[in-house]
Scaffold this active site. Structure first.
Site, PDB file in Angstrom:
ATOM      1  N   ARG A  21     -10.969  -4.278 111.284  1.00 52.33           N
ATOM      2  CA  ARG A  21     -12.265  -4.628 111.877  1.00 52.33           C
ATOM      3  C   ARG A  21     -13.424  -4.095 111.041  1.00 52.33           C
ATOM      4  O   ARG A  21     -14.395  -4.817 110.796  1.00 52.33           O
ATOM      5  CB  ARG A  21     -12.375  -4.110 113.309  1.00 52.33           C
ATOM      6  CG  ARG A  21     -11.462  -4.848 114.282  1.00 52.33           C
ATOM      7  CD  ARG A  21     -11.534  -4.253 115.668  1.00 52.33           C
ATOM      8  NE  ARG A  21     -11.113  -2.854 115.592  1.00 52.33           N
ATOM      9  CZ  ARG A  21     -11.363  -1.948 116.521  1.00 52.33           C
ATOM     10  NH1 ARG A  21     -12.031  -2.271 117.599  1.00 52.33           N
ATOM     11  NH2 ARG A  21     -10.929  -0.706 116.380  1.00 52.33           N
ATOM     12  N   ASN A  39     -10.228  -6.339 118.412  1.00 55.09           N
ATOM     13  CA  ASN A  39      -8.781  -6.336 118.605  1.00 55.09           C
ATOM     14  C   ASN A  39      -8.462  -6.992 119.939  1.00 55.09           C
ATOM     15  O   ASN A  39      -9.204  -6.816 120.908  1.00 55.09           O
ATOM     16  CB  ASN A  39      -8.236  -4.904 118.633  1.00 55.09           C
ATOM     17  CG  ASN A  39      -8.208  -4.257 117.270  1.00 55.09           C
ATOM     18  OD1 ASN A  39      -8.270  -4.916 116.245  1.00 55.09           O
ATOM     19  ND2 ASN A  39      -8.121  -2.935 117.251  1.00 55.09           N
TER      20      ASN A  39
END
Length: 93
Positions: A21, A39
Site C-alpha cells: 500500500r 487491504n
C-alpha cells in the site's frame, strides 16, 4: 491536470505485509493520480486510480510487479465513474 478516467483495481498475490500500500501510494503520487488503496479481508489489495489515462496505464503496469517484496499473481481492473471532487492519494484502513 484535467481528469480523464478512473479505474478500480484488485491485486492478488503476496500483497499484504510487504509495504504494497505504501509503495502504491508513492507510485500514484509520482504519477499525479488521485484515489486510494486498501487491504481487503481476502488478502487482496484494492485501489482506485483517477487521472490522466496515460498515467493510469503506467500505474497499471506498475501494479503488475508491485513493491519490491510483493508477488503479484493477478491484476484485475475496470473503469468506474470519475469523482470530480477526489483529490490526493490515501491509504485506507
Amino acid at each position: 491536470m484535467s481528469i480523464k478516467t478512473a479505474v478500480q483495481v484488485r491485486i492478488k498475490g503476496r500483497v499484504q505485509g510487504v509495504c504494497f500500500r505504501a509503495e502504491t501510494r508513492e507510485a500514484a503520487i509520482n504519477l499525479h493520480l488521485a484515489g486510494h488503496v486498501k487491504n481487503l479481508p481476502d488478502r487482496t489489495v484494492q485501489a482506485l486510480f483517477q487521472g490522466e489515462k496515460n498515467n493510469i496505464d503506467m500505474m497499471l503496469t506498475w501494479c503488475q510487479t508491485g513493491s519490491p517484496h510483493s508477488r503479484v499473481d493477478k491484476v484485475t481492473s475496470w473503469q468506474v465513474d470519475v469523482q470530480p471532487d477526489l483529490s490526493g492519494f490515501k491509504i485506507q484502513y
